[in-house]
Every structure is written in structure tokens, then in C-alpha cells.
Design an enzyme around this catalytic site. Sequence first.
Site, mmCIF file in Angstrom:
data_model
loop_
_atom_site.group_PDB
_atom_site.id
_atom_site.type_symbol
_atom_site.label_atom_id
_atom_site.label_comp_id
_atom_site.label_asym_id
_atom_site.label_seq_id
_atom_site.Cartn_x
_atom_site.Cartn_y
_atom_site.Cartn_z
ATOM 1 N N LYS A 125 0.867 -1.185 0.000
ATOM 2 C CA LYS A 125 0.000 0.000 0.000
ATOM 3 C C LYS A 125 0.899 1.228 0.000
ATOM 4 C CE LYS A 125 -4.394 1.195 0.228
ATOM 5 N NZ LYS A 125 -5.592 0.543 -0.305
ATOM 6 N N GLY A 164 -5.471 2.578 -7.352
ATOM 7 C CA GLY A 164 -6.066 3.739 -6.679
ATOM 8 C C GLY A 164 -6.592 3.384 -5.298
ATOM 9 N N ASP A 165 -6.970 4.403 -4.571
ATOM 10 C CA ASP A 165 -7.658 4.275 -3.277
ATOM 11 C C ASP A 165 -8.261 5.660 -3.042
ATOM 12 O OD1 ASP A 165 -8.013 2.462 -0.771
ATOM 13 O OD2 ASP A 165 -7.299 4.309 0.103
HETATM 14 P P1 NDP Z 1 -13.188 7.839 -2.617
HETATM 15 O O1 NDP Z 1 -12.131 8.849 -2.385
HETATM 16 O O2 NDP Z 1 -13.692 7.612 -4.001
HETATM 17 O O3 NDP Z 1 -14.456 8.123 -1.693
HETATM 18 C C1 NDP Z 1 -14.429 8.218 -0.309
HETATM 19 C C2 NDP Z 1 -15.762 8.774 0.106
HETATM 20 O O4 NDP Z 1 -15.923 8.703 1.501
HETATM 21 C C3 NDP Z 1 -15.937 10.234 -0.273
HETATM 22 O O5 NDP Z 1 -17.254 10.455 -0.647
HETATM 23 C C4 NDP Z 1 -15.618 10.947 1.042
HETATM 24 O O6 NDP Z 1 -16.201 12.229 1.157
HETATM 25 C C5 NDP Z 1 -16.252 10.009 1.985
HETATM 26 N N1 NDP Z 1 -15.762 10.121 3.360
HETATM 27 C C6 NDP Z 1 -14.503 10.236 3.812
HETATM 28 N N2 NDP Z 1 -14.490 10.248 5.149
HETATM 29 C C7 NDP Z 1 -15.789 10.137 5.524
HETATM 30 C C8 NDP Z 1 -16.446 10.078 6.758
HETATM 31 N N3 NDP Z 1 -15.771 10.143 7.906
HETATM 32 N N4 NDP Z 1 -17.792 9.919 6.758
HETATM 33 C C9 NDP Z 1 -18.495 9.859 5.618
HETATM 34 N N5 NDP Z 1 -17.926 9.922 4.417
HETATM 35 C C10 NDP Z 1 -16.598 10.074 4.378
HETATM 36 O O7 NDP Z 1 -12.621 6.482 -2.004
HETATM 37 P P2 NDP Z 1 -13.073 4.998 -2.307
HETATM 38 O O8 NDP Z 1 -14.540 4.938 -2.495
HETATM 39 O O9 NDP Z 1 -12.179 4.441 -3.339
HETATM 40 O O10 NDP Z 1 -12.656 4.294 -0.941
HETATM 41 C C11 NDP Z 1 -13.529 4.230 0.182
HETATM 42 C C12 NDP Z 1 -13.036 3.163 1.130
HETATM 43 O O11 NDP Z 1 -13.004 1.899 0.437
HETATM 44 C C13 NDP Z 1 -11.613 3.338 1.685
HETATM 45 O O12 NDP Z 1 -11.572 2.785 2.973
HETATM 46 C C14 NDP Z 1 -10.778 2.513 0.727
HETATM 47 O O13 NDP Z 1 -9.549 2.124 1.316
HETATM 48 C C15 NDP Z 1 -11.697 1.334 0.529
HETATM 49 N N6 NDP Z 1 -11.446 0.532 -0.663
HETATM 50 C C16 NDP Z 1 -11.473 1.075 -1.917
HETATM 51 C C17 NDP Z 1 -11.278 0.272 -3.012
HETATM 52 C C18 NDP Z 1 -11.414 0.800 -4.407
HETATM 53 O O14 NDP Z 1 -11.377 -0.015 -5.344
HETATM 54 N N7 NDP Z 1 -11.597 2.099 -4.611
HETATM 55 C C19 NDP Z 1 -10.953 -1.154 -2.883
HETATM 56 C C20 NDP Z 1 -11.033 -1.658 -1.521
HETATM 57 C C21 NDP Z 1 -11.231 -0.813 -0.476
HETATM 58 P P3 NDP Z 1 -15.630 13.517 0.402
HETATM 59 O O15 NDP Z 1 -16.262 13.452 -0.957
HETATM 60 O O16 NDP Z 1 -16.115 14.611 1.253
HETATM 61 O O17 NDP Z 1 -14.146 13.375 0.379
#
Ligand code: NDP
Length: 446
Positions: A125, A164-165
Site C-alpha cells: 500500500k 487507486g484508493d
Molecule cells: P473515494 O475517495 O472515491 O471516496 C471516499 C468517500 O468517503 C468520499 O465520498 C468521502 O467524502 C467520503 N468520506 C470520507 N471520510 C468520511 C467520513 N468520515 N464519513 C463519511 N464519508 C466520508 O474512495 P473509495 O470509495 O475508493 O474508498 C472508500 C473506502 O473503500 C476506503 O476505505 C478505501 O480504502 C476502501 N477501498 C477502496 C477500493 C477501491 O477499489 N476504490 C478497494 C477496496 C477498499 P468527500 O467526498 O467529502 O471526500
Amino acid sequence: MKKLQGIYNQVLKRDSNEPEFLQAVKVIFESLEPVAEKYPEFLEDGIFSRIVEPERTIMFRVPWVNDKNEVVVNRGYRVQFNSAIGPYKGGLRFHPSVNLGIIKFLGFEQTFKNSLTGLPMGGGKGGSDFDPKGKSDREVMRFCQSFMFELSKHIGENTDVPAGDIGVGGREIGYLFGMYKKMNNNFTGVLTGKGLPFGGSLARTEATGYGLCYFVEEALKDMAGKSFQGSTVVVSGAGNVAIYATEKAQQLGAKVVAMSDSSGYIYDKNGIDLAAVKKIKEEEHKRIKEYVKDHPDAVYTPGCSGIWSIPCDIALPCATQNELDENAAKTLVKNGCFAVGEGANMPSTPEAIDTFLKNHIIFTPAKASNAGGVAVSGLEMAQNSMRLSWSFEEVDKKLHDIMINIYKNASTTAKEFGYENNLVIGANIAGFMKVARAMKAQGITY
Ligand code: NDP
């Protein structure tokens, strides 16, 4: 913890300033006690003490110039955690909260998750404390180029393949890939999550959210004879995972009534209009509260944790780590929620997980239920190596099969060790066994 307490104490001493990493190690070690009992050879070979120490940790300076012509310095990380079963594989996170402990917890979890997919991928990571929010495209591009200038020395299609993440989507991967290619004069699948015209896989964007729903659907069917059909669902986040989890849950017949971002959450009793959320978050990059402007029945509430007070049958935390605590878990249980599927990495605190398990809630842990993203990344690597691209349906079918297999593996393993229906223990042990056996077979490498 009994047999593994000594090793955990050493981690506690060495990494005392890394709370998220300690939390992840503790949860895994608690699950692995029966393994330590049953397979003393793993203790003798130091597998447990080796598995909690990354093979390599790279930290680097990322200097870049902003639009005001000022020099900005961020910190970059790549933790190459474990390569026992394949090249290091795991995402890059760009977010101001990023520090070594967070990257280590994610890399550690990734090792077991990748093992569960059944594909040959080790765990890693990386990321930076850079915040893409509010930056111009050119600023993001310059940052990505500087970041890759250093990272490129440490990665490669057979060494380490980042993706990505949070904060790293298609735009960032494009800039990172362009810089890698320029520096190495080599068009190779060194990153996944690429754009479709330059080696990306169809269904990668949807993979984590869709995979989560495939996994939860199987768990619902197998453990309770239930399904998404006709259920009410709450999804936190409005990013990549949340959007495609919502899409698939809706396709499976659920009504998703709430979503959130880091500022607050929306509740729409009529069911979330996902096209509107996609427009706000994916196209306009605005705040989720914009949703209520065109949806008079919807309500916006500032703050994130309140989303778990909305009554639902199924909760899908898809935002970030530790977003769902014990109080939130108790509220969900009180309101009749019967299943929680983790889409984000480690979104539930250990106390919340205990609450779910004690109340016989169907609980699907992240490393199993959100493995769809990295699984399709593995399929992207395979397509790149073969110079082929598969159709959306082909990739989606493979993703579906992988998620069902992960469920079966976790569920069977839990049963085998005497913890029927405990997918936390089942996934941790199943993910661990493959890595541990590979480490043992390869000897104590110096
Ligand atoms: P993104 O950056 O696309 O989205 C994250 C989202 O969560 C945004 O809408 C963000 O809001 C919101 N957010 C952040 N903190 C909070 C909070 N405390 N409460 C509510 N909403 C919040 O990231 P991903 O969707 O890619 O990733 C989300 C999670 O999934 C992470 O934990 C990541 O590690 C995990 N993950 C992702 C994978 C992937 O393929 N993308 C694969 C496996 C795991 P804002 O728009 O305001 O920033």
C-alpha cells in the site's frame, strides 16, 4: 490472546505510535490463536513475527510547484508488505490524514485480502498526505509526476503494481502512468485502474462496490435465507465504492435511502436517485448536500456518524476507517438492522464488530467483502500480460465467481475451526493460511 501475545507485545512496543496498524494486527492475531495452536510449526518458523513486519518501507520527499509558483513538499510512502504469493499489490491513497501507520495497516490487511482472491498477488500500500481537494488539474498532474519520479524506482509489473484508493481515481492513475512510461520507455501494466484506452479493464470502476453486494447477497442467502430484494439499505460515503455498491444494491432490488460524504449525509425516503449523486460527486466534484436542491423530499444533515441512526435492514459502510463505532453499532441493532457489509477498509471499530457478532448480525469483514476491487485489478494485470481485453460481462462474471468463492472459503474455514458464521475469523484464517504456507515453503529468507 495467548500464544501470540508475546509477538503482539513486541509490535506494541515497536509501533506504539501507529494505532490503526496495532488495531489491525490485534484483530488478526485474535483470529489466528486457533491456528497457532493447531500449527506450532508456524510459530517455530517465526511466521507470525515476520508477517507483521513489512518486507520494505519506502518514504520519500515529494516536492512540486503549485499554481502560485510556490514550492510545496509532501511526504510519499510505499510499504511493500509481503510478496510470498505474488508481486506486491495495493492502492495509493492521497489524503491529508495519510501517515506511516495508516499505510501499514492498509498494507497488512491487503496481504490477507489479496490471498483470499485466489489470485497471485502479494500485499502493499502507498500514498501521500497530499490533498487533491481544491487543487487544479495541473497541480494534481505536477504532484503525481513528482510522486512517480521516486516511486518508479521501486515498482514494476513483476515487482509491485499499485492502484487507486481514496483520492486516487482515474485522473491520478493516468498522470502516474504517463510519467512512469516516459521515465522507463516501457508500456507495461505497472498500475491498475488505468483508463480503458491504455490498458484498463472494463468493470474495474464498479468492481469493489459490485463485489461487496455479490458477497453480501451470498451471505444473506446462505446464513439467513434472505436477500437484498425488498430491503432498506444505508450506504456511507459517496465515492467509488459507495456509488457502485448503491448501484448494485438497487439492481438487486434494494431501496438505498441514505449516502454521505465527509461533510454530512442525505436521507431520501423515496430511495436515492443515484444518477444525481453521480453527477454531483463524479462530474461536478461538489458536496453531497447539493442533492437536496433538486430532491425536495430529501433531508441533509451535517456530520457523518448520524447516518447510522437511520433505520435500515442492511448497512454498507463504504467511506473510511473507524467510521462506525460501538454506539452506532448498538443503534443499528436496536433499529432492526440484520446485516452489515464492510465496503471501506476497517470501517467498524473492534467494539462495533463485537456488538454485531454478539447480536448475531450477519457481518462481512472488509478484507473479504471489499476484495472485488483488487480481484479485478488482478484480472487487469492478466489482460495486460496477454495483450487482451475482456468484455464487461466476462469480467463481471469472473468477479461474481471470485466473490462467491471468497465467501465459501471464509465460511467453510470458520466452520472448520469451530466458529460457524463468524466470517471475521474465517476470512482472517483463510487469508493467512495461504500466505503462511508460501512463507514456510520459501524458507527464512535473509
Ligand atoms: P473515494 O475517495 O472515491 O471516496 C471516499 C468517500 O468517503 C468520499 O465520498 C468521502 O467524502 C467520503 N468520506 C470520507 N471520510 C468520511 C467520513 N468520515 N464519513 C463519511 N464519508 C466520508 O474512495 P473509495 O470509495 O475508493 O474508498 C472508500 C473506502 O473503500 C476506503 O476505505 C478505501 O480504502 C476502501 N477501498 C477502496 C477500493 C477501491 O477499489 N476504490 C478497494 C477496496 C477498499 P468527500 O467526498 O467529502 O471526500
